[in-house]
Design a protein around this motif. Structure first.
Motif, PDB file in Angstrom:
ATOM      1  N   LEU A 198      33.255  30.277  59.638  1.00 24.63           N
ATOM      2  CA  LEU A 198      33.640  29.461  58.487  1.00 24.63           C
ATOM      3  C   LEU A 198      32.701  29.735  57.316  1.00 24.63           C
ATOM      4  O   LEU A 198      33.149  29.924  56.182  1.00 24.63           O
ATOM      5  CB  LEU A 198      33.613  27.974  58.836  1.00 24.63           C
ATOM      6  N   ALA A 199      31.406  29.771  57.574  1.00 25.76           N
ATOM      7  CA  ALA A 199      30.439  30.033  56.511  1.00 25.76           C
ATOM      8  C   ALA A 199      30.683  31.407  55.884  1.00 25.76           C
ATOM      9  O   ALA A 199      30.663  31.559  54.654  1.00 25.76           O
ATOM     10  CB  ALA A 199      29.010  29.942  57.056  1.00 25.76           C
ATOM     11  N   ARG A 200      30.930  32.385  56.706  1.00 30.54           N
ATOM     12  CA  ARG A 200      31.183  33.726  56.190  1.00 30.54           C
ATOM     13  C   ARG A 200      32.502  33.791  55.424  1.00 30.54           C
ATOM     14  O   ARG A 200      32.598  34.466  54.403  1.00 30.54           O
ATOM     15  CB  ARG A 200      31.163  34.733  57.332  1.00 30.54           C
ATOM     16  N   ALA A 201      33.503  33.093  55.915  1.00 34.21           N
ATOM     17  CA  ALA A 201      34.790  33.050  55.209  1.00 34.21           C
ATOM     18  C   ALA A 201      34.615  32.428  53.829  1.00 34.21           C
ATOM     19  O   ALA A 201      35.130  32.939  52.834  1.00 34.21           O
ATOM     20  CB  ALA A 201      35.815  32.253  56.023  1.00 34.21           C
ATOM     21  N   LYS A 202      33.854  31.339  53.784  1.00 32.00           N
ATOM     22  CA  LYS A 202      33.631  30.677  52.495  1.00 32.00           C
ATOM     23  C   LYS A 202      32.837  31.579  51.545  1.00 32.00           C
ATOM     24  O   LYS A 202      33.134  31.640  50.349  1.00 32.00           O
ATOM     25  CB  LYS A 202      32.912  29.344  52.721  1.00 32.00           C
ATOM     26  N   ASN A 203      31.864  32.300  52.084  1.00 29.00           N
ATOM     27  CA  ASN A 203      31.104  33.223  51.229  1.00 29.00           C
ATOM     28  C   ASN A 203      31.996  34.332  50.697  1.00 29.00           C
ATOM     29  O   ASN A 203      31.903  34.691  49.516  1.00 29.00           O
ATOM     30  CB  ASN A 203      29.910  33.808  51.985  1.00 29.00           C
ATOM     31  N   LEU A 204      32.851  34.875  51.546  1.00 28.78           N
ATOM     32  CA  LEU A 204      33.773  35.915  51.089  1.00 28.78           C
ATOM     33  C   LEU A 204      34.736  35.373  50.035  1.00 28.78           C
ATOM     34  O   LEU A 204      35.024  36.042  49.043  1.00 28.78           O
ATOM     35  CB  LEU A 204      34.568  36.492  52.260  1.00 28.78           C
ATOM     36  N   LEU A 205      35.228  34.160  50.269  1.00 28.41           N
ATOM     37  CA  LEU A 205      36.127  33.555  49.282  1.00 28.41           C
ATOM     38  C   LEU A 205      35.403  33.322  47.961  1.00 28.41           C
ATOM     39  O   LEU A 205      35.974  33.555  46.886  1.00 28.41           O
ATOM     40  CB  LEU A 205      36.713  32.249  49.816  1.00 28.41           C
ATOM     41  N   LYS A 206      34.160  32.879  48.020  1.00 23.56           N
ATOM     42  CA  LYS A 206      33.386  32.676  46.793  1.00 23.56           C
ATOM     43  C   LYS A 206      33.218  33.989  46.037  1.00 23.56           C
ATOM     44  O   LYS A 206      33.333  34.034  44.813  1.00 23.56           O
ATOM     45  CB  LYS A 206      32.024  32.061  47.105  1.00 23.56           C
ATOM     46  N   GLN A 207      32.956  35.066  46.775  1.00 21.24           N
ATOM     47  CA  GLN A 207      32.834  36.374  46.121  1.00 21.24           C
ATOM     48  C   GLN A 207      34.155  36.766  45.463  1.00 21.24           C
ATOM     49  O   GLN A 207      34.168  37.266  44.334  1.00 21.24           O
ATOM     50  CB  GLN A 207      32.425  37.440  47.143  1.00 21.24           C
ATOM     51  N   LYS A 208      35.252  36.521  46.142  1.00 17.98           N
ATOM     52  CA  LYS A 208      36.566  36.852  45.598  1.00 17.98           C
ATOM     53  C   LYS A 208      36.886  35.972  44.385  1.00 17.98           C
ATOM     54  O   LYS A 208      37.487  36.429  43.417  1.00 17.98           O
ATOM     55  CB  LYS A 208      37.638  36.724  46.668  1.00 17.98           C
ATOM     56  N   LEU A 209      36.455  34.708  44.433  1.00 17.91           N
ATOM     57  CA  LEU A 209      36.683  33.802  43.310  1.00 17.91           C
ATOM     58  C   LEU A 209      35.905  34.265  42.073  1.00 17.91           C
ATOM     59  O   LEU A 209      36.390  34.142  40.948  1.00 17.91           O
ATOM     60  CB  LEU A 209      36.297  32.372  43.685  1.00 17.91           C
ATOM     61  N   LYS A 210      34.725  34.785  42.298  1.00 15.88           N
ATOM     62  CA  LYS A 210      33.933  35.299  41.180  1.00 15.88           C
ATOM     63  C   LYS A 210      34.667  36.422  40.473  1.00 15.88           C
ATOM     64  O   LYS A 210      34.592  36.538  39.250  1.00 15.88           O
ATOM     65  CB  LYS A 210      32.550  35.753  41.647  1.00 15.88           C
ATOM     66  N   THR A 211      35.379  37.243  41.223  1.00 17.07           N
ATOM     67  CA  THR A 211      36.150  38.320  40.589  1.00 17.07           C
ATOM     68  C   THR A 211      37.294  37.758  39.755  1.00 17.07           C
ATOM     69  O   THR A 211      37.800  38.437  38.868  1.00 17.07           O
ATOM     70  CB  THR A 211      36.707  39.319  41.622  1.00 17.07           C
ATOM     71  N   LEU A 212      37.691  36.510  40.040  1.00 20.09           N
ATOM     72  CA  LEU A 212      38.738  35.850  39.248  1.00 20.09           C
ATOM     73  C   LEU A 212      38.147  35.043  38.089  1.00 20.09           C
ATOM     74  O   LEU A 212      38.878  34.381  37.363  1.00 20.09           O
ATOM     75  CB  LEU A 212      39.577  34.920  40.137  1.00 20.09           C
ATOM     76  N   GLY A 213      36.825  35.060  37.978  1.00 21.22           N
ATOM     77  CA  GLY A 213      36.164  34.349  36.885  1.00 21.22           C
ATOM     78  C   GLY A 213      35.774  32.923  37.197  1.00 21.22           C
ATOM     79  O   GLY A 213      35.426  32.161  36.305  1.00 21.22           O
ATOM     80  N   ILE A 214      35.810  32.529  38.465  1.00 15.59           N
ATOM     81  CA  ILE A 214      35.394  31.187  38.849  1.00 15.59           C
ATOM     82  C   ILE A 214      33.993  31.318  39.428  1.00 15.59           C
ATOM     83  O   ILE A 214      33.792  31.891  40.490  1.00 15.59           O
ATOM     84  CB  ILE A 214      36.374  30.574  39.877  1.00 15.59           C
ATOM     85  N   TYR A 215      33.020  30.777  38.690  1.00 13.01           N
ATOM     86  CA  TYR A 215      31.619  30.955  39.084  1.00 13.01           C
ATOM     87  C   TYR A 215      30.920  29.685  39.545  1.00 13.01           C
ATOM     88  O   TYR A 215      29.966  29.734  40.272  1.00 13.01           O
ATOM     89  CB  TYR A 215      30.801  31.532  37.908  1.00 13.01           C
ATOM     90  N   SER A 216      31.358  28.529  39.076  1.00 14.35           N
ATOM     91  CA  SER A 216      30.644  27.308  39.439  1.00 14.35           C
ATOM     92  C   SER A 216      31.540  26.438  40.293  1.00 14.35           C
ATOM     93  O   SER A 216      32.762  26.472  40.192  1.00 14.35           O
ATOM     94  CB  SER A 216      30.220  26.544  38.184  1.00 14.35           C
ATOM     95  N   TYR A 217      30.889  25.645  41.137  1.00 15.73           N
ATOM     96  CA  TYR A 217      31.590  24.790  42.078  1.00 15.73           C
ATOM     97  C   TYR A 217      31.032  23.371  41.938  1.00 15.73           C
ATOM     98  O   TYR A 217      29.834  23.176  41.936  1.00 15.73           O
ATOM     99  CB  TYR A 217      31.384  25.281  43.513  1.00 15.73           C
ATOM    100  N   GLU A 218      31.923  22.427  41.840  1.00 11.48           N
ATOM    101  CA  GLU A 218      31.503  21.025  41.730  1.00 11.48           C
ATOM    102  C   GLU A 218      31.180  20.502  43.116  1.00 11.48           C
ATOM    103  O   GLU A 218      31.952  20.632  44.039  1.00 11.48           O
ATOM    104  CB  GLU A 218      32.667  20.208  41.130  1.00 11.48           C
TER     105      GLU A 218
END
Length: 183
Positions: free
Chosen positions: A161-181
């Motif tokens: 789960l932790a690795r999946a979330k990290n991969l998703l965060k990396q993919k989100l950064k490529t979409l321009g989403i950098y910060s998380y509330e």
């Protein structure tokens, strides 16, 4: 026709009732399969196999109000069976990343994406990560339940789960989403 009437008619092998049940829930259940599958064809296979199981086991269901949750459970179990069938038990992941705890920051991030965009991102995850992510984040299972269903260690579930979330965060950064509330 009420849901209880529909259930009873399906249990008596009424073809029209079975068609009505299929049409009533096909979109929702196909969406569930798409989250677990690597591709549209795999999702379709999973979906059809799941509906076959639903119709084979429908006679065991007694309470009509439990119909949809029961059908979802059958589909999730079918997805897990497809995973096991297509991928022999892989060596458990190292637990180096298990110290990362799941957080709720994914909720705000996910709400910014369309369902299609989210599905594409989840589909790109490695199989084990995708399964654990779906089971934990979307379907609400805990790590003990996931470990039992997938026949892995609880720590492996947490790590994946932790690795999946990290991969998703990396993919989100490529979409321009950098910060998380934080919640």
């Amino acid at each position: 026709m009420t849901e209880i009437d529909l259930l009873r008619a399906c249990q008596q092998h009424d073809v029209r009732a079975q068609t009505a049940l299929y049409n009533l829930y096909k979109t929702r259940l196909m969406g569930l399969c798409r989250r677990y599958a690597r591709s549209q064809p795999e999702a379709e296979d999973m979906f059809h196999e799941g509906f076959i199981r639903i119709f084979q086991q429908l006679h065991t269901l007694e309470q009509s109000e439990k119909l949809l949750p029961w059908m979802k459970r059958v589909m999730v179990n079918t997805a897990i069976n497809v995973y096991h069938k297509n991928h022999k038990q892989q060596a458990e992941t190292d637990l180096d990343d298990a110290w990362m705890h799941a957080s709720d920051d994914h909720l705000d991030t996910l709400s910014r994406l369309s369902n299609y965009e989210l599905l594409e991102l989840i589909e790109q995850l490695p199989d084990g990560y995708r399964l654990v992510f779906n089971l934990y984040v979307i379907d609400g299972y805990n790590h003990v339940q996931i470990a039992e269903m997938l026949q892995i260690a609880e720590g492996t579930s947490k790590s994946q789960l932790a690795r999946a979330k990290n991969l998703l965060k990396q993919k989100l950064k490529t979409l321009g989403i950098y910060s998380y509330e934080e919640h």
